[in-house]
Design an enzyme around this catalytic site. Sequence first.
Site, PDB file in Angstrom:
ATOM      1  N   SER A 171      51.898  17.037 -55.458  1.00 34.64           N
ATOM      2  CA  SER A 171      50.788  17.819 -55.989  1.00 34.64           C
ATOM      3  C   SER A 171      50.727  19.216 -55.376  1.00 34.64           C
ATOM      4  O   SER A 171      51.586  20.051 -55.642  1.00 34.64           O
ATOM      5  CB  SER A 171      49.488  17.047 -55.777  1.00 34.64           C
ATOM      6  OG  SER A 171      48.438  17.588 -56.542  1.00 34.64           O
ATOM      7  N   ASP A 178      60.500  29.753 -56.535  1.00 35.34           N
ATOM      8  CA  ASP A 178      60.592  30.653 -57.684  1.00 35.34           C
ATOM      9  C   ASP A 178      60.597  32.124 -57.269  1.00 35.34           C
ATOM     10  O   ASP A 178      61.235  32.957 -57.909  1.00 35.34           O
ATOM     11  CB  ASP A 178      59.437  30.396 -58.657  1.00 35.34           C
ATOM     12  CG  ASP A 178      59.590  29.068 -59.397  1.00 35.34           C
ATOM     13  OD1 ASP A 178      60.707  28.526 -59.413  1.00 35.34           O
ATOM     14  OD2 ASP A 178      58.583  28.576 -59.943  1.00 35.34           O
ATOM     15  N   LYS A 201      54.439  14.943 -59.010  1.00 28.76           N
ATOM     16  CA  LYS A 201      53.072  14.894 -59.544  1.00 28.76           C
ATOM     17  C   LYS A 201      52.656  16.298 -59.963  1.00 28.76           C
ATOM     18  O   LYS A 201      52.294  17.126 -59.142  1.00 28.76           O
ATOM     19  CB  LYS A 201      52.094  14.342 -58.504  1.00 28.76           C
ATOM     20  CG  LYS A 201      50.641  14.313 -58.964  1.00 28.76           C
ATOM     21  CD  LYS A 201      49.734  13.808 -57.869  1.00 28.76           C
ATOM     22  CE  LYS A 201      48.272  13.843 -58.292  1.00 28.76           C
ATOM     23  NZ  LYS A 201      47.751  15.225 -58.462  1.00 28.76           N
TER      24      LYS A 201
END
Length: 721
Positions: free
Chosen positions: A468, A479, A493
């Site tokens: 999460s 990224d 998740k």
Amino acid sequence: MRQQLIGFLLTLAFAIQGAAADSELAYPPPLVPAVQEAKAAYLAAGLLSRYHYKAVPLDDALSSKVFDQYLKALDPEKVYFLQSDIDRLAVERSRLDDAILTEDLRAPFEIFNLYERRAIERMAYARSLLDKGFSFDSDETLMMDRKDQSWPSTKADALDLWRKRVKNDWLRLKLAGQEDAAIAKILDKRYDSNSRRLSKITNADAFEAFMNAYTMAIEPHTNYLGPRAAANFDIAMRLSLAGIGAVLVDIDGYTTIRELVAGGPASLSGQLQVGDRIVGVAQGPTSTMEDVVGQRLDDTVALIRGAVGSTVRLDVLPADKGPDAPSKTVILVRDTIKVQDTAAKAKVYSVATGEGKRLIGVITLPSFYEDFDALRNGDKDYRSAGGDVGKLLAQLKAQKVDAVLMDLRNNGGGSLREAINLTGLFVGKVPVVQTRDVKGDVIVGRNVHTEVAWSGPMGVLINRASASASEIFAAAIQDYGRGLIIGEPSFGKGTVQTVANLDQVARNANAAYGELKMTIAQFFRVDGGTTQLRGVTPDIGYLQSGNESLFGESSYDNALPATHVKAADYAPVGDIKAQLPRLLAWHEGRVQHDRDYQNLLDDITKARERRKGNVISLNEAVRRKERAVMQARIANMLSAEEVAEGGGLSDDGLQFNERKLSKNLAIEKTQKSVNDVVLNEAVSILSDSAALNEGKSQTAASALSTRPVVVTALSTAPSKP
């Protein structure tokens, strides 16, 4: 009328069978649903049917899934129910929706009552075997994981399964050096304690089990929290509570002090010590002392907690005294206790290199906590993960570290806002995550609060239990090309939950209905991809456990699918891809000569083989050989002093409450001293990365076999709780 008749017949059928099968057993009184529980179920159903991200009508189709999930939750290894029980209960498969919508929960409670009866019967049978003992010279085996098996078809099959389970318990103790008489005594007490715990189960426990079967039949991360569970969830998020500052455990029916929180009322009083047993609790200076011996631990904890500034009196049996010794009364004034065990902490590691030493700061963050109440009240210094990590980064900069590693192993998530704020400490005020709600609207979550606190080399260590918010942070760092992601693929998740207070929904002034943690959105990376099901893939992966089918989002058959959205307007701030070939080469060369690493790799391989075989031998000679190999492995891990102090890490066959508290604490200390192979290698990799950033491409920064050494420990612990 029809529902009442069904409930009556179901109750009668269970009662008749139970009386016929085991008339001499003492069963606890049947549990019955409370009015507020039926109302809470109805309120939750309304929210789930309308506002859940995967809104599913509560009908016969969902009822069937709830039925299966409920049985799975009660008897996951299929060792209590018989197939005939399941066949008879099947009449309720399509009626559990009616039970919720008509606020008549007798049917799910009768299912729970039957489970409780069967469990007590199995414990009684287990105890009956102990006078006979066992022979361990046959080639008999025990299946380790039965979740994919059928329920026993007959009672004889169930008893034979339990005979093997008891035989394995006996063999474990025998291999640890226990004599037969002592083994029988230990196991008799264990199974009797299990039965006693079953008898302490309340209707609230049964209701919570059923409600979570309902919520998780919709989607894995939607849960019901009863009033007490909701209060504990709130404590975990804000890392504070009102109490006396003592960690308590249940040992032999006594509420026992396991740890005193530094600076808390219990510690400051000087009247309590680790091992003391609390046998009575009273509120204020004059109220009657309530006996808590044999009481459930959570009930005793509820009595001890209270408002800041209020008084609690404890009747305490000192640690060094027998059960018949006189007790003493300790009077404490409750205060705010800061929970430090699950707060962010940092250590500075010194790494030997070919050119000297390099310092790597490691911040361990167990969860993304946030004190919502303090934030709503305008407290600028409210407790939060991002705030604490910011303070630790300042301390690490003062220590002149060369790189920072965020250790997010086993971090299951928490506040989405804190995941965004934490990312900002390394990347700045940029888009961090995208969320898509039930309407399909996509919102970009941008950091607007935190400035860059660390601009040097950094990395993120993750494992399969990183989920999460941990995945939001790791994905954003990846990224943006800001740092290295190290370890094993994360949980997967990619969903967002909110907590709905059912008392507020019902406009109820008292805490009676509990809370609903409900999935309302799905999050996506800034590049438009998702971590749902896929998790975050490390740039440098190693020592992967290979249990993806058993643990992680992909292990759920009703998980949300992996999709994607458009990329956000973002630009990478760095690029670590050029470093990867050199880092991988240095990593592989280093671990080939690391004995601990290779031993752990061997352990992982053997664990995979055991899971695949799914059986354990009940032959003493076979098990002794296996134990000898493990003992030798442990001896290589620990020093002679560590083995003597903690008794080693070998299986002693005992459960936590069957050992002396001092023994448990010694074992835990020994476990913490074991070389953390995964972390040490991550520190070495990050040291290598720092070397490359400095333009030292010809020198493996940690090519030597010397493992990283801790030189400084840091924390954000306040001077006063």
